[in-house]
Write a protein that holds these residues in place. Sequence first.
Motif, PDB file in Angstrom:
ATOM      1  N   TYR A   1    -108.135  25.128  33.580  1.00 40.49           N
ATOM      2  CA  TYR A   1    -108.015  24.116  34.687  1.00 40.49           C
ATOM      3  C   TYR A   1    -106.711  23.341  34.492  1.00 40.49           C
ATOM      4  O   TYR A   1    -106.604  22.465  34.978  1.00 40.49           O
TER       5      TYR A   1
ATOM      6  N   LEU B   1    -105.346  21.870  32.291  1.00 39.24           N
ATOM      7  CA  LEU B   1    -105.366  20.272  32.074  1.00 39.24           C
ATOM      8  C   LEU B   1    -104.408  19.731  30.960  1.00 39.24           C
ATOM      9  O   LEU B   1    -104.181  18.589  30.824  1.00 39.24           O
TER      10      LEU B   1
ATOM     11  N   TYR C   1    -102.212  17.406  32.507  1.00 40.96           N
ATOM     12  CA  TYR C   1    -102.813  16.154  32.973  1.00 40.96           C
ATOM     13  C   TYR C   1    -103.645  15.376  31.972  1.00 40.96           C
ATOM     14  O   TYR C   1    -104.385  14.238  32.578  1.00 40.96           O
TER      15      TYR C   1
ATOM     16  N   ALA D   1    -111.630  18.179  36.719  1.00 41.35           N
ATOM     17  CA  ALA D   1    -110.774  19.141  37.577  1.00 41.35           C
ATOM     18  C   ALA D   1    -111.737  19.943  38.478  1.00 41.35           C
ATOM     19  O   ALA D   1    -112.971  19.838  38.082  1.00 41.35           O
TER      20      ALA D   1
ATOM     21  N   ASN E   1    -106.200  19.054  39.990  1.00 43.94           N
ATOM     22  CA  ASN E   1    -106.265  18.145  39.107  1.00 43.94           C
ATOM     23  C   ASN E   1    -105.818  16.892  39.539  1.00 43.94           C
ATOM     24  O   ASN E   1    -106.338  15.720  38.720  1.00 43.94           O
TER      25      ASN E   1
ATOM     26  N   LEU F   1    -108.951  13.773  42.800  1.00 44.14           N
ATOM     27  CA  LEU F   1    -110.091  14.388  42.740  1.00 44.14           C
ATOM     28  C   LEU F   1    -111.271  13.737  43.563  1.00 44.14           C
ATOM     29  O   LEU F   1    -111.883  14.306  44.374  1.00 44.14           O
TER      30      LEU F   1
END
Length: 588
Positions: A212, A214, A217, A340, A349, A352
């Motif tokens: 994802y 991440l 983020y 996510a 991301n 949302l």
Amino acid sequence: MTSEGILVLAILVGTVALFVSEKYPLDLVAMIGLGTLLVFGLVTPQEGFSGFSNPATLTVAAMFVLSAGLQKTGATAAVGRFMVRLGRDHYSSLVVIMGTVTIMSAFVNNTAAVAVFIPLVTILANRRKISASKLLIPLSYASQFGGVCTLIGTSTNLLVSSISEQAGYGAFSMFEFSRMGLILFVAGVVFFLVLGKWLLPDRQMREYAAIYHLGDYVAEMRVRHNSPLVGKSVLDSRLGEEHDVTVLRVMQLGGTGWAPLRQVLQPDHVLLVHGSVTAIMRLRGALRLEMNADFKLRDEALQLEDIRVVQALVAPGSGLVGHTLKEVDFRNRYKALVLAIQRKNEVINDKLSSVVLSLGDALLVQAHEEEIRDLRRSNDFIVLNEVPGAALRRKAPLVIGILIAVVGLAAFNVFPILVTALLGCVALLVTRVIQLEEAYHAINWQVIFLLAGILPLGIAMQKTGAAGFIAERAVGLVGDMGPVAVLAVIYLMTSIMTDTMSNAAAAVLLAPIAISTAEQIGVDPRPFLMAITFAASTGFSTPVGYQTNTMIYNAGGYKYTDFLRTGVPLSILFWILSIIFIPRLWAF
């Protein structure tokens, strides 16, 4: 052709175009088409609303309820757990999965069967060190194999049977499809055993943080001595409202220990923060936080004690479809946080809360164990790597007995399938296997309105001569080559339309044309109608060709081309087999 016929053809073209564009939901498109037919007087009000009272539509609704009863008692999950124990390697797992799901989908709604089996197949893949991407496409396709084995296997079979009966050619029997269905099942299993190793992708599961994206983020930020956060808790600081970030956890310096979000922050507390790069950088400057430049996100950083991170797929019929996380108040409603969203090949991301959710979207969810169990029990989600529960396991034999009675009484012509299906639903309610509210919720109303809205278009095509007009053109192209050539074209047309729009809609629109074509060349339309049912119920070539394909898209980490690589040759194989065997099983 009359002006009314021309108008019906225009509505047909417009409806198909809207189906293919996916600009509006399928049921809304069907209702738009129905409304247009009524406004121009192309069907009477009785004909227009006959779709809602059509035996096929009502039977489909009843089968949704029966499938829900099996799911609730854990009967399907119990079969799935037995399947997990039998699968020892890639080939045995493939045979067990495809055989089990094919049998189950012959009598249970195939989307319901696949919803139960996705997490079970994922568990089996992890235990046997097999990539889930090697098993989930066969799972989806096998559910379609099962759907073409019985009258109640898929809504398409029921619809075409109803159209055949209304046209005066009789309804289909319960197991009329079984011989051809068995041929296709064997061919499908052999196809994957021989070619699956090369055609199916081998995508090893990575950590959620990598899947994802991440890492871009999520940041680790230390509270400085002069930070305005000192002396406040995370909740009191209103970081989400004022800075558009989410604090996932609070740790002591060095990552030893953790603190709840209500704990008063002190210097050297470390925040694990989720948000866009811009929001995180803005937060660092505004609140005088120090960012850990060496931080590399791993899944264990997102999980602690009873807090876990799981993937939850948006299930068929979910109340989230067509809504945003903000509209459904996701965090308060489910007591969970979405980190996510994965949609096909896209990972979302940022922002949302404003993403409109669709069937098969994979949500990366962080929640406590209790909330994850609630997510698993909810009809809105398919939680991966979680074994479905069995709250009423003691009633599973009762539900299986009811289903056997429904099928048996219809198969031996004691009662029509609509009567036995409705009696089966009443039995589930009387025995309190499911509550009335659960029964209403189990019905996929989008499917019901789609069927009810599209059936009158088929009536209008027959009534105004539009179907006959199209049939004449089709006969002019291939009619001289004989009925087998016509059957091949009808199958191919249905298959192409199924891969680009609703399979039920494709069947309803082509069935009147098939009947008119048969009448034009003076043969029995039954083989043509069978070609439509098999082609419409086996959409392999795209992830949108069939609902079960959409459901396993994210779970298997697939790409669009994966379905083309496996689905196109399998569709061609089924096309060839149908051309060979349908005329032998149903004579012209």
